[in-house]
Design an enzyme around this catalytic site. Structure first.
Site, mmCIF file in Angstrom:
data_model
loop_
_atom_site.group_PDB
_atom_site.id
_atom_site.type_symbol
_atom_site.label_atom_id
_atom_site.label_comp_id
_atom_site.label_asym_id
_atom_site.label_seq_id
_atom_site.Cartn_x
_atom_site.Cartn_y
_atom_site.Cartn_z
ATOM 1 N N ARG A 104 116.133 68.032 28.004
ATOM 2 C CA ARG A 104 117.472 68.609 28.233
ATOM 3 C C ARG A 104 118.474 67.563 27.745
ATOM 4 O O ARG A 104 118.516 66.445 28.258
ATOM 5 C CB ARG A 104 117.686 68.922 29.714
ATOM 6 C CG ARG A 104 119.142 69.219 30.036
ATOM 7 C CD ARG A 104 119.343 69.808 31.409
ATOM 8 N NE ARG A 104 118.895 71.190 31.441
ATOM 9 C CZ ARG A 104 119.220 72.064 32.403
ATOM 10 N NH1 ARG A 104 119.984 71.692 33.403
ATOM 11 N NH2 ARG A 104 118.786 73.303 32.358
ATOM 12 N N HIS A 131 119.600 77.634 25.118
ATOM 13 C CA HIS A 131 118.838 77.510 26.376
ATOM 14 C C HIS A 131 117.698 78.542 26.321
ATOM 15 O O HIS A 131 117.664 79.508 27.094
ATOM 16 C CB HIS A 131 119.779 77.773 27.558
ATOM 17 C CG HIS A 131 119.242 77.309 28.879
ATOM 18 N ND1 HIS A 131 118.053 76.621 29.019
ATOM 19 C CD2 HIS A 131 119.752 77.432 30.149
ATOM 20 C CE1 HIS A 131 117.842 76.356 30.289
ATOM 21 N NE2 HIS A 131 118.853 76.833 30.989
ATOM 22 N N GLN A 134 115.559 79.806 29.446
ATOM 23 C CA GLN A 134 116.279 80.687 30.359
ATOM 24 C C GLN A 134 116.256 82.128 29.858
ATOM 25 O O GLN A 134 116.044 83.068 30.621
ATOM 26 C CB GLN A 134 117.727 80.201 30.514
ATOM 27 C CG GLN A 134 118.515 81.027 31.495
ATOM 28 C CD GLN A 134 118.057 80.841 32.935
ATOM 29 O OE1 GLN A 134 117.969 79.724 33.421
ATOM 30 N NE2 GLN A 134 117.740 81.936 33.608
ATOM 31 N N ASP A 219 128.043 83.388 32.734
ATOM 32 C CA ASP A 219 127.679 81.997 33.002
ATOM 33 C C ASP A 219 128.958 81.263 33.393
ATOM 34 O O ASP A 219 130.064 81.805 33.243
ATOM 35 C CB ASP A 219 127.055 81.393 31.715
ATOM 36 C CG ASP A 219 126.409 80.038 31.929
ATOM 37 O OD1 ASP A 219 126.330 79.576 33.071
ATOM 38 O OD2 ASP A 219 125.980 79.434 30.917
ATOM 39 N N CYS A 259 122.301 82.636 34.909
ATOM 40 C CA CYS A 259 121.253 81.607 34.851
ATOM 41 C C CYS A 259 121.317 80.649 36.038
ATOM 42 O O CYS A 259 120.330 79.998 36.355
ATOM 43 C CB CYS A 259 121.333 80.846 33.535
ATOM 44 S SG CYS A 259 122.865 79.921 33.308
ATOM 45 N N ARG A 287 111.585 81.584 35.789
ATOM 46 C CA ARG A 287 111.522 80.384 34.945
ATOM 47 C C ARG A 287 110.130 79.753 35.084
ATOM 48 O O ARG A 287 109.523 79.312 34.109
ATOM 49 C CB ARG A 287 112.587 79.362 35.379
ATOM 50 C CG ARG A 287 114.036 79.770 35.122
ATOM 51 C CD ARG A 287 114.375 79.724 33.643
ATOM 52 N NE ARG A 287 114.172 78.430 33.040
ATOM 53 C CZ ARG A 287 115.037 77.396 33.073
ATOM 54 N NH1 ARG A 287 116.205 77.555 33.678
ATOM 55 N NH2 ARG A 287 114.767 76.243 32.499
HETATM 56 N N1 NVA Z 1 125.816 76.980 30.163
HETATM 57 C C1 NVA Z 1 125.438 76.154 31.286
HETATM 58 C C2 NVA Z 1 124.056 76.514 31.719
HETATM 59 C C3 NVA Z 1 123.537 75.717 32.894
HETATM 60 C C4 NVA Z 1 122.128 76.063 33.255
HETATM 61 C C5 NVA Z 1 125.529 74.693 30.902
HETATM 62 O O1 NVA Z 1 125.143 74.359 29.769
HETATM 63 O O2 NVA Z 1 126.005 73.898 31.711
HETATM 64 N N1 CP Z 2 119.534 77.698 34.877
HETATM 65 C C1 CP Z 2 119.229 76.393 34.778
HETATM 66 O O1 CP Z 2 118.812 75.902 33.729
HETATM 67 O O2 CP Z 2 119.411 75.690 35.933
HETATM 68 P P1 CP Z 2 119.363 74.121 36.125
HETATM 69 O O3 CP Z 2 120.582 73.547 35.448
HETATM 70 O O4 CP Z 2 119.387 73.924 37.613
HETATM 71 O O5 CP Z 2 118.105 73.572 35.507
#
Ligand code: NVA
Ligand code: CP
Length: 305
Positions: A104, A131, A134, A219, A259, A287
């Site tokens: 990540r 992502h 997800q 989101d 998500c 997930r």
């Molecule tokens: N779009 C959000 C998703 C978090 C799971 C982010 O990137 O922070």
């Molecule tokens: N939806 C998702 O990826 O959640 P986290 O940021 O908690 O991993």
């Protein structure tokens, strides 16, 4: 070396995605029946996080243990990556000590550089651009609740972010329609989205995007890494909230997904996310199951159900 990575949704083809969904359903049923399934015994997953996570960390770590393997958590802050070790060098070393890596991070280019130097499959656990894990879970959840997604309409309300770009790749690949409505200053970036896609319709008014949709999804207004824009976004996104009024213009049996983590009162009202159309907890749980199927596929190829 012919290594399969999952850096973007369309790194897999339709047939591979369908196989993963089939396996996810089977793996889930084994798990629910308390049946041991250890195809990845003695395998090690390394997880590298440059951003916060609850679901991604938990689902990958628990998932790898449940498949008989081990998972190691690395945070860039307390590894040499945070002190400037080149991504390429880290990839060489980490991939000699593990069987699969999940990352990540910020720019997609970081994960691509890692994968180019990795001896083992690399999985995108979220970047600024995509992502994919997800969206695998989201579509699997849709299918569980409503059957095939092909030909259906998904409405994306809000930011043009990693989730929306991944939804678009999935719509192109799997043959569903994607309605997108973003605030004017936060439109899809043509460098990341195929704006000519037959799957895509862009709407100025979020209510128009939601009309007749089979699935409504949104989101956070501010994704990780964009916190400096928080105040500005709060103002600009005020009308891009999924509320009861919006849900009413979608199909009567429309699902709501997010998500997570969610901000009730911002991108979604409590009535919607905690209401009857919402499947966010199934979505989060899935997930675990789809990622187990994904790791099985990347490491073992097509295992027959
Ligand atoms: N779009 C959000 C998703 C978090 C799971 C982010 O990137 O922070
Ligand atoms: N939806 C998702 O990826 O959640 P986290 O940021 O908690 O991993």
């Amino acid at each position: 070396m012919n290594i399969k990575h999952f850096l973007q949704f369309n790194d897999l083809n339709k047939d591979e995605i369908e196989h993963i969904f089939e396996r996810a359903a089977w793996i889930k049923s084994q798990f629910k029946g308390y049946k041991k399934y250890w195809p990845l015994e003695d395998r090690t997953l390394v997880m590298i996080f440059e951003k916060a996570s609850t679901r991604t960390r938990l689902s990958f770590e628990a998932g790898m243990h449940q498949l008989g393997g081990a998972a190691i958590y690395l945070n860039t802050r307390d590894s040499q990556l945070g002190r400037g070790e080149p991504v390429e060098d880290a990839a060489q070393v980490i991939s000699r000590m593990s069987d699969v890596v999940m990352i990540r991070t910020f720019e997609q280019s970081i994960i691509e550089r890692f994968a180019a130097n990795s001896r083992v499959p690399v999985i995108n656990g979220l970047t600024n651009e995509y992502h994919p894990c997800q969206i695998l879970a989201d579509i699997f959840t849709y299918i569980e609740h409503r059957g095939a997604i092909e030909g259906k309409t998904v409405a994306w309300i809000g930011d043009a972010n990693n989730m929306s770009y991944t939804w678009l790749q999935a719509a192109d690949l799997l043959g569903f329609k994607l309605n997108i409505s973003t605030p004017p200053n936060y439109a899809l970036d043509p460098a990341l989205a195929n704006l000519d896609s037959k799957a895509l319709t862009v709407f100025e008014d979020p209510m128009d995007a939601a009309k007749g949709a089979d699935l409504l999804t949104t989101d956070v207004w501010t994704s990780m890494g964009f916190e400096a824009e928080n105040e500005e976004r709060r103002k600009e996104f005020a009308d891009w909230q999924v509320d009861d009024e919006m849900l009413k213009v979608a199909k009567a049996d429309a699902l709501f997904m997010h998500c997570l983590p969610a901000h009730r009162g911002e991108e979604v009202t409590a009535d919607v996310i905690d209401g009857d159309n919402s499947v966010v907890w199934d979505e989060a749980e899935n997930r675990l199951h789809v990622q187990k199927a994904l790791m099985e596929y990347l490491l073992l190829g097509k295992v027959e159900s």
